[in-house]
Design a protein around this motif. Structure first.
Motif, PDB file in Angstrom:
ATOM      1  N   SER A   4     -13.608  -3.893  -0.938  1.00 50.43           N
ATOM      2  CA  SER A   4     -13.017  -3.175  -2.133  1.00 50.43           C
ATOM      3  C   SER A   4     -12.725  -1.759  -2.218  1.00 50.43           C
ATOM      4  CB  SER A   4     -14.324  -3.511  -3.158  1.00 50.43           C
ATOM      5  OG  SER A   4     -15.329  -2.801  -2.768  1.00 50.43           O
ATOM      6  N   ASP A   5     -13.210  -0.994  -1.335  1.00 46.87           N
ATOM      7  CA  ASP A   5     -12.899   0.299  -1.024  1.00 46.87           C
ATOM      8  C   ASP A   5     -11.390   0.189  -0.421  1.00 46.87           C
ATOM      9  OD1 ASP A   5     -15.218   1.407  -1.875  1.00 46.87           O
ATOM     10  OD2 ASP A   5     -16.243   1.429  -0.118  1.00 46.87           O
ATOM     11  N   MET A   6     -10.978  -0.486   0.619  1.00 46.81           N
ATOM     12  CA  MET A   6      -9.575  -0.578   1.012  1.00 46.81           C
ATOM     13  C   MET A   6      -8.618  -0.893   0.144  1.00 46.81           C
ATOM     14  SD  MET A   6      -9.549   0.240   4.284  1.00 46.81           S
ATOM     15  CE  MET A   6     -10.245   0.086   5.888  1.00 46.81           C
ATOM     16  N   LEU A   7      -9.032  -2.148  -0.934  1.00 46.69           N
ATOM     17  CA  LEU A   7      -8.178  -2.415  -2.011  1.00 46.69           C
ATOM     18  C   LEU A   7      -8.064  -1.227  -3.088  1.00 46.69           C
ATOM     19  CD1 LEU A   7      -9.367  -6.336  -2.426  1.00 46.69           C
ATOM     20  CD2 LEU A   7      -7.003  -5.426  -1.409  1.00 46.69           C
ATOM     21  N   ASP A   8      -8.909  -0.285  -3.217  1.00 45.90           N
ATOM     22  CA  ASP A   8      -8.925   0.182  -4.115  1.00 45.90           C
ATOM     23  C   ASP A   8      -7.919   1.433  -3.818  1.00 45.90           C
ATOM     24  OD1 ASP A   8     -10.730  -0.662  -6.049  1.00 45.90           O
ATOM     25  OD2 ASP A   8     -12.286   0.695  -5.183  1.00 45.90           O
ATOM     26  N   ILE A   9      -7.680   1.604  -2.569  1.00 41.56           N
ATOM     27  CA  ILE A   9      -6.710   2.810  -1.930  1.00 41.56           C
ATOM     28  C   ILE A   9      -5.391   2.229  -2.065  1.00 41.56           C
ATOM     29  CG2 ILE A   9      -6.099   3.924  -0.088  1.00 41.56           C
ATOM     30  CD1 ILE A   9      -8.845   4.370   0.649  1.00 41.56           C
ATOM     31  N   ALA A  10      -5.097   0.750  -1.648  1.00 38.83           N
ATOM     32  CA  ALA A  10      -4.082   0.131  -1.701  1.00 38.83           C
ATOM     33  C   ALA A  10      -3.353  -0.036  -2.948  1.00 38.83           C
ATOM     34  CB  ALA A  10      -4.233  -1.591  -1.158  1.00 38.83           C
ATOM     35  N   LYS A  11      -4.263  -0.398  -4.161  1.00 45.69           N
ATOM     36  CA  LYS A  11      -4.054  -0.392  -5.362  1.00 45.69           C
ATOM     37  C   LYS A  11      -3.198   0.963  -5.965  1.00 45.69           C
ATOM     38  CE  LYS A  11      -7.303  -3.680  -7.016  1.00 45.69           C
ATOM     39  NZ  LYS A  11      -8.394  -3.874  -7.581  1.00 45.69           N
ATOM     40  N   LYS A  12      -3.730   2.276  -5.377  1.00 48.90           N
ATOM     41  CA  LYS A  12      -2.799   3.294  -5.655  1.00 48.90           C
ATOM     42  C   LYS A  12      -1.690   3.529  -5.036  1.00 48.90           C
ATOM     43  CE  LYS A  12      -7.597   5.608  -6.597  1.00 48.90           C
ATOM     44  NZ  LYS A  12      -8.488   6.358  -6.136  1.00 48.90           N
ATOM     45  N   ARG A  13      -1.633   3.020  -3.899  1.00 48.10           N
ATOM     46  CA  ARG A  13      -0.585   3.169  -3.049  1.00 48.10           C
ATOM     47  C   ARG A  13       0.621   2.333  -3.296  1.00 48.10           C
ATOM     48  NH1 ARG A  13      -1.812   3.093   3.018  1.00 48.10           N
ATOM     49  NH2 ARG A  13      -1.105   5.209   3.316  1.00 48.10           N
TER      50      ARG A  13
END
Length: 219
Positions: free
Chosen positions: A72-81
């Motif tokens: 979920s931490d990786m996805l949170d960064i991807a969502k911002k990118r």
């Protein structure tokens, strides 16, 4: 089974550049292949999407882009990118995916080398299942050289690269010591054979540098 990345999400991109030679080029090569094979927009599944690096180059090429990761931490960064109405974010491991004949393109960049042989066969099969007929699967992975000499030389070169790009010796030694213990690379020929056995009718090598290889399979 959940497999943990070598770096925490917040420092992942910086550390990867210090660790993997030409890593930025992996994504560019994939985008170039897709542009060569498709004239219109595609449906695209990126498994183990991490911080969304692939999505930066693929979002303009896709009318449906699904980014999947078990962190979920990786996805949170991807969502911002990547901010686009055509992007879907899925919190699942590759083993949990159940897509059937839905995508033109499936990608996996530095994802499967943590898996056991049985797990790897299962997820490569799932990537094939997710594709429509004649769809393409592109994967970049660590690979194992064919000989002991090749392994020794390649690991030395990899250590040299990391030191020259800012990693301290203890970090480099820890990373190299993971080879064959925390991740399990297979040879390029084994990659090709596995992909054919999982249902790909054509399999080709796209890229090879240091101990990383890019391969394409056509369903």
């Amino acid at each position: 089974m959940k497999h943990i990345a070598a770096f925490i999400p917040e420092e992942y991109d910086r550390k990867i550049k210090q660790t993997l030679p030409y890593c930025e080029e992996f994504y560019k090569q994939i985008a170039d292949v897709v542009k060569c094979l498709y004239t219109g927009k595609v449906s695209w599944l990126d498994v183990g999407c991490g911080t969304g690096k692939m999505a930066e180059l693929s979002s303009d090429l896709a009318d449906r882009l699904v980014l999947c990761d078990n962190s979920s931490d990786m996805l949170d960064i991807a969502k911002k990118r990547v901010i686009s109405s055509s992007v879907e974010f899925v919190l699942k491991s590759v083993q949990e995916l159940e897509y059937k004949n839905e995508f033109d393109v499936v990608t996996a960049v530095q994802v499967f080398h943590y898996l056991t042989a049985d797990e790897r066969r299962k997820v490569v099969g799932k990537c094939c299942d997710a594709l429509r007929p004649s769809g393409i699967f592109i994967t970049f992975e660590n690979f194992a050289p064919d000989t002991e000499f090749g392994t020794e030389l390649s690991l030395k070169r990899w250590m040299k690269y990391q030191k020259e790009h800012g990693r301290i010796e203890s970090e480099v030694n820890t990373h190299i010591s993971r080879y064959g213990k925390d991740y399990f690379p297979i040879t390029i020929n084994e990659h090709k054979r596995l992909m054919r056995e999982c249902g790909f009718k054509a399999v080709e090598l796209l890229w090879c540098s240091y101990m990383q290889a890019g391969l394409i399979g056509v369903k």
